[in-house]
Design a protein around this motif. Sequence first.
Motif, short mmCIF file in Angstrom:
data_model
loop_
_atom_site.label_atom_id
_atom_site.label_comp_id
_atom_site.label_asym_id
_atom_site.label_seq_id
_atom_site.Cartn_x
_atom_site.Cartn_y
_atom_site.Cartn_z
N ALA A 1 0.91 -1.23 -0.03
CA ALA A 1 0.01 0.05 -0.07
C ALA A 1 0.99 1.30 -0.11
CB ALA A 1 -0.97 -0.17 1.15
N GLU A 2 1.99 1.25 0.81
CA GLU A 2 2.89 2.31 0.80
C GLU A 2 3.75 2.43 -0.58
OE1 GLU A 2 6.60 4.06 3.17
OE2 GLU A 2 5.91 2.15 3.82
N ALA A 3 3.89 1.50 -1.23
CA ALA A 3 4.41 1.72 -2.48
C ALA A 3 3.42 2.05 -3.49
CB ALA A 3 4.94 0.24 -2.89
N SER A 4 2.02 1.50 -3.56
CA SER A 4 0.97 2.04 -4.42
C SER A 4 0.97 3.51 -4.11
CB SER A 4 0.14 0.98 -4.27
OG SER A 4 -1.23 1.65 -4.95
N ALA A 5 1.07 4.03 -2.94
CA ALA A 5 0.81 5.54 -2.60
C ALA A 5 1.82 6.44 -3.19
CB ALA A 5 0.75 5.74 -1.23
N LEU A 6 3.06 5.71 -3.26
CA LEU A 6 3.93 6.57 -4.07
C LEU A 6 4.07 6.72 -5.63
CD1 LEU A 6 7.76 5.63 -2.67
CD2 LEU A 6 6.75 7.92 -2.80
N VAL A 7 3.51 5.65 -6.02
CA VAL A 7 3.01 5.62 -7.54
C VAL A 7 1.92 6.54 -7.99
CG1 VAL A 7 2.36 4.23 -9.60
CG2 VAL A 7 4.32 3.45 -8.04
N GLY A 8 0.94 6.50 -6.83
CA GLY A 8 -0.16 7.26 -7.07
C GLY A 8 0.09 8.89 -6.96
N ALA A 9 1.04 9.20 -6.21
CA ALA A 9 1.22 10.47 -5.92
C ALA A 9 2.04 11.05 -6.97
CB ALA A 9 1.75 10.42 -4.50
N ALA A 10 2.91 10.18 -7.76
CA ALA A 10 3.80 10.47 -8.60
C ALA A 10 3.13 11.03 -10.15
CB ALA A 10 4.80 9.70 -8.82
N ASP A 11 3.95 11.70 -11.08
CA ASP A 11 3.29 12.04 -12.27
C ASP A 11 4.02 11.01 -13.50
OD1 ASP A 11 2.31 14.42 -11.22
OD2 ASP A 11 4.43 15.06 -11.29
N ALA A 12 4.64 10.28 -13.04
CA ALA A 12 5.43 9.16 -13.84
C ALA A 12 6.01 8.02 -13.27
CB ALA A 12 6.74 9.83 -14.85
N LEU A 13 6.53 7.27 -13.85
CA LEU A 13 7.27 6.03 -13.11
C LEU A 13 8.55 5.57 -13.88
CD1 LEU A 13 7.30 3.65 -10.92
CD2 LEU A 13 5.84 2.21 -12.54
N ILE A 14 9.71 5.39 -13.02
CA ILE A 14 10.92 4.98 -13.66
C ILE A 14 11.15 3.50 -13.00
CG2 ILE A 14 13.38 5.44 -13.75
CD1 ILE A 14 12.74 8.24 -13.46
N VAL A 15 11.41 2.65 -13.97
CA VAL A 15 11.83 1.29 -13.61
C VAL A 15 13.35 1.14 -13.80
CG1 VAL A 15 11.48 -1.33 -13.70
CG2 VAL A 15 9.43 0.19 -13.90
N ALA A 16 14.20 0.73 -12.81
CA ALA A 16 15.45 0.83 -13.06
C ALA A 16 16.11 -0.39 -12.62
CB ALA A 16 16.11 2.08 -12.14
#
Length: 293
Positions: free
Chosen positions: A210-225
Amino acid sequence: MTVESGMKVRTDVDDAVRQVVELLRGRQAAVLTGAGLSTDSGIPDYRGEGSEPRTPMTFQMFLGDERARKRYWAGSHLGWKRFNSVVPNAGHRALVALEETGHINGVITQNVDGLHTEAGSRRVVELHGAMDTVICLACGQAFGRESVAERLEAANPILTTPESVRLAPDGDADVGEIDDFVIPDCTVCGGMLKPNVVFFGEFVPTETFAEASALVGAADALIVAGSSLTVNSGIRLVEQARRAGKPIVVINRGATKGDGRAVVKIDSGTSEVLAELAERLAGHLDPDLDRRS
């Protein structure tokens, strides 16, 4: 924070890096990292190009097979000691710089090595736990890894004079004979102890996801590294970003399960690309993004 300027990406990915730089201006991204980021620190990747086939410990085997549990604890101890000797690399430091300039809102990692925190990242969600703590499966008591390590070495003197060991991404290592190996029990209830990492066949804790999902939800983009996105928890976060219409950037050597969802895919070294991104974005501090961090 100063980012190493000596690490340059290959010419054939330079245009892709420029695209990502333009993409991040005025946006704040969440970052999902995998084993490919830690390879430059000396920790191997299970699935990276050139990696040897390996069958990691499963949760079911750990619970049901005492010999397998002994092997895991012996190898995990030696692997953990090796983990303690590695240091963050340019990719970890680049993510700290990107967080400081407001271009990312935090890091979600599938790694258990603790290198993001050691590098200085302020907001880190460790999807698969961390090797520096041990939990009791019966009562839930948590222990620092150091205290358990002392008990392991006292009960198994061979651990203090190990031969060369092969490190694995989950902190395990290849070991020899373990028939007489002694596994310490919980000092509170006598229950079974387990390093606080998510094994194969085990679910990521609900609150952690849920914490990880909240970070993605609050962001404008996602970087997978540095992740092949083979593990379900990672691809779920990518799919969350895709469904929300957020641009996805994938930086990884070789194919990943997220390539078809990415607006930019950079097939190159993760550390080099992240260092280049941080260097190019240095000086582009966006006060609005910074206030959102």
